[in-house]
Design an enzyme around this catalytic site. Structure first.
Site, short mmCIF file in Angstrom:
data_model
loop_
_atom_site.label_atom_id
_atom_site.label_comp_id
_atom_site.label_asym_id
_atom_site.label_seq_id
_atom_site.Cartn_x
_atom_site.Cartn_y
_atom_site.Cartn_z
N LYS A 22 0.78 -1.13 0.08
CA LYS A 22 0.13 0.13 0.00
C LYS A 22 0.81 1.48 0.00
CE LYS A 22 -1.80 1.80 3.89
NZ LYS A 22 -1.64 3.20 4.10
N ASN A 23 1.88 1.40 1.04
CA ASN A 23 2.56 2.65 1.15
C ASN A 23 3.33 2.79 0.11
OD1 ASN A 23 0.87 3.30 3.12
ND2 ASN A 23 2.44 2.65 4.85
N CYS A 117 -5.67 7.99 9.00
CA CYS A 117 -5.83 7.56 10.23
C CYS A 117 -5.59 8.28 11.30
CB CYS A 117 -4.94 6.06 10.43
SG CYS A 117 -5.69 4.87 9.40
N ARG A 122 -0.46 14.68 13.08
CA ARG A 122 0.53 14.26 12.01
C ARG A 122 0.74 15.71 11.14
NH1 ARG A 122 -2.09 8.90 9.57
NH2 ARG A 122 0.28 8.63 8.44
N ASP A 305 3.52 0.31 12.34
CA ASP A 305 2.34 -0.19 11.25
C ASP A 305 2.06 -1.58 11.94
OD1 ASP A 305 2.11 2.30 10.19
OD2 ASP A 305 3.00 1.66 8.25
N ARG A 397 -8.97 -0.04 3.39
CA ARG A 397 -7.95 1.03 3.06
C ARG A 397 -6.74 0.31 2.81
NH1 ARG A 397 -6.92 5.69 6.46
NH2 ARG A 397 -5.34 5.71 5.03
N1 EPU Z 1 6.12 14.09 11.47
C1 EPU Z 1 6.35 15.37 11.79
N2 EPU Z 1 6.66 16.30 10.75
C2 EPU Z 1 6.27 15.83 9.42
C3 EPU Z 1 6.12 14.50 9.14
C4 EPU Z 1 5.95 13.81 10.12
O1 EPU Z 1 6.37 15.83 12.98
O2 EPU Z 1 6.40 17.09 8.47
C5 EPU Z 1 6.18 13.19 12.45
C6 EPU Z 1 4.81 12.36 12.54
O3 EPU Z 1 3.79 13.25 13.30
C7 EPU Z 1 5.38 10.98 13.15
C8 EPU Z 1 6.48 10.81 12.67
O4 EPU Z 1 6.95 11.94 12.35
O5 EPU Z 1 5.19 11.28 14.61
C9 EPU Z 1 6.69 9.99 11.59
O6 EPU Z 1 5.71 10.07 10.33
P1 EPU Z 1 6.02 9.63 8.76
O7 EPU Z 1 5.84 11.28 8.36
O8 EPU Z 1 7.18 8.96 8.76
O9 EPU Z 1 4.77 8.98 8.60
P2 EPU Z 1 3.67 9.56 7.40
O10 EPU Z 1 4.47 9.63 5.95
O11 EPU Z 1 2.44 10.17 7.80
C10 EPU Z 1 3.85 6.85 6.74
C11 EPU Z 1 2.90 5.70 6.48
C12 EPU Z 1 2.14 5.38 7.86
C13 EPU Z 1 3.27 4.81 8.64
C14 EPU Z 1 4.42 6.00 8.77
C15 EPU Z 1 5.44 5.60 9.63
C16 EPU Z 1 2.07 6.09 4.16
C17 EPU Z 1 1.15 6.60 3.46
N3 EPU Z 1 1.71 6.20 5.58
O12 EPU Z 1 2.99 7.88 7.12
O13 EPU Z 1 1.47 4.20 7.34
O14 EPU Z 1 2.64 4.58 9.90
O15 EPU Z 1 4.85 6.36 7.76
O16 EPU Z 1 6.14 4.35 9.34
O17 EPU Z 1 3.14 5.85 3.81
C18 EPU Z 1 -0.30 2.65 7.62
O18 EPU Z 1 -0.05 2.09 6.63
O19 EPU Z 1 -1.06 2.01 8.40
C19 EPU Z 1 0.27 4.02 8.12
C20 EPU Z 1 -0.36 4.72 9.00
#
Ligand code: EPU
Length: 430
Positions: A22-23, A117, A122, A305, A397
């Site tokens: 998915k990601n 989610c 975030r 995850d 999803r």
């Molecule tokens: N964060 C910040 N600032 C930013 C971006 C992130 O503070 O600008 C923080 C977030 O709040 C969090 C941490 O950094 O505490 C990590 O967030 P990250 O940006 O890595 O997560 P994401 O890109 O929003 C993706 C996956 C998530 C997965 C996370 C961590 C996708 C679409 N989503 O989210 O997947 O949990 O990386 O590996 O790729 C899932 O598949 O269930 C899911 C939630």
């Protein structure tokens, strides 16, 4: 509406094939906006997040043809506007990738603040930091992020915190920028590497994806390719945890065992047998399982995850296990639902203590998010009696054909249609 009904207590046995990740898929589908020719994407999971990404592309003018259920032709050349319809962008976290791709192509982007989610706060400050480093200006207007740049110029992008989304957006925005970009403190997840491989296959020049430092020489043209998405490490990990929780014996094919290292290590630590083959893993439980402590970390650490699913497994293991989630503030929303099934779990901020060993009892529960929903399925499969899970749209999803795959492993699980009527439910067996 629909819900899952599980009659638990049956050890899972048999073989299933993993779906595409998915990601990786949500990033790669968004990245087709940067491509100057049509692309063919294979091993694309049939999940609602992907259906939604395709809808966004179509609504913007792209041609998207389904060749078979996991293979799509995407031609984005007719997209002329750098704007994603507001209501479409706000429901998904991955819609933030349209910021990077539209900025990369049009030097302008209008995308609603992303949803996804509810795992706590975030923010997208690191994404914006990357766009600013490349020369873009940003503003927030009526809930929509606006970006524009006269031109994008390669630069050093240093992330203050490790972020999958910000790393992906930095790659998307810089792949066609003028000059040389270096991304420091980059995320190393397999889906980050898969996106880089996809972009490189189209003619990009990206080195170092999968390490802390990614180096990108901007190119002006990306050609069409046929590309197959990597298997979904989290889907595979979920089935591995389900196999162990039911004390079953499951083989999963279409797997890259290297991507599963931290999940495999955690399972082995509690006594689960994991046999690795070239493109498959077999999971079974020859011994009594033992309690453990797990801390989630960015890749190559144990993935957040998989945290809810491993917690569900640990409710079946004698003794007090400890789970600490370092990534998100609010990833324990499944705990109150597991308690309805008799789980003994206490949560203190980012840690949970799971006092396992007492057999869970089936109950009506509600999935609060995607992976929490997966944890409730695992708990339901391991429990005595009937578990009914509502709000399964979260689960759909990210998991392709989850009911059919579990049925193939011998689980007694059904998708049931029901109507809500004055608080009581009328069921129609599907
Ligand atoms: N964060 C910040 N600032 C930013 C971006 C992130 O503070 O600008 C923080 C977030 O709040 C969090 C941490 O950094 O505490 C990590 O967030 P990250 O940006 O890595 O997560 P994401 O890109 O929003 C993706 C996956 C998530 C997965 C996370 C961590 C996708 C679409 N989503 O989210 O997947 O949990 O990386 O590996 O790729 C899932 O598949 O269930 C899911 C939630």
């Amino acid at each position: 509406m629909e819900k899952f009904v599980i009659n638990g207590g049956i050890p899972l046995r048999g073989t299933i094939a993993a779906s595409g990740a998915k990601n990786a898929a949500v990033a790669i589908v968004a990245a087709t906006i940067l491509c100057d020719e049509p692309c063919i994407i294979e091993n694309c999971p049939q999940i609602s997040d992907i259906t939604f990404c395709m809808k966004i592309l179509r609504s913007m003018g792209a041609e998207v043809k389904m060749i078979d259920k996991n293979k799509f032709m995407i031609d984005t050349r007719r997209i002329i506007s750098p704007k994603v319809p507001y209501d479409m962008a706000r429901v998904m976290r991955a819609s933030s990738y349209f910021l990077g791709t539209l900025l990369g192509r049009f030097h302008e982007a209008h995308v609603a603040l992303p949803g996804g989610c509810d795992l706590g706060d975030r923010p997208i400050d690191q994404h914006l930091k990357a766009f600013r480093a490349l020369g873009a200006k940003d503003s927030l207007l009526n809930g929509e992020v606006h970006l524009n740049a006269d031109s994008l110029i390669g630069n050093l992008i240093y992330f203050d915190r490790n972020s999958v989304g910000a790393t992906i957006n930095a790659m998307l925005a810089s792949v066609k920028a003028n000059g040389y970009t270096v991304i420091e403190n980059a995320a190393k997840e397999p889906h980050v590497v898969d996106l880089a491989n996809f972009l490189n296959a189209m003619g990009a020049s990206i080195m170092g994806a999968g390490t802390d430092t990614i180096k990108i020489h901007g190119v002006s043209y990306l050609k069409g390719v046929e590309y197959s998405i990597i298997p979904d490490q989290i889907e595979i990990g979920t089935f591995m945890a389900a196999a162990a929780a039911t004390r079953g014996d499951v083989t999963i094919t279409n797997v890259i065992p290297k991507h599963l290292e931290s999940i495999t290590a955690a399972l082995r630590k509690i006594g689960v047998a994991v046999e690795e083959y070239d493109e498959a893993v077999r999971v079974y439980t020859p011994n009594e399982l033992v309690k453990t402590k797990i801390i989630t970390m960015p890749h190559p650490g144990f993935p957040t995850d998989m945290q809810p699913q491993i917690s569900a497994l640990l409710t079946t293991v004698n003794g007090a296990s400890v789970i600490k989630d370092e990534i998100f503030d609010n990833r324990f929303r499944y705990v109150s639902e597991l308690r309805r099934m008799g789980a003994d779990i206490s949560v203190d901020q980012k840690s949970a203590i799971i006092q396992g060993g007492e057999k869970l009892k089936g109950a009506p529960v509600i999935a609060p998010d995607l992976r929490a929903g997966a944890a409730l399925i695992i708990a339901g499969l391991a429990a005595e009696g009937v578990t009914e899970i509502q709000d399964i749209h979260y689960i759909e999803r990210g998991y392709e054909n989850i009911v059919e795959k579990l049925q193939a492993l011998g689980a007694d699980i059904k998708r049931i249609h029901f109507e809500e009527y004055n608080g009581s439910q009328i069921r129609h067996d599907a």
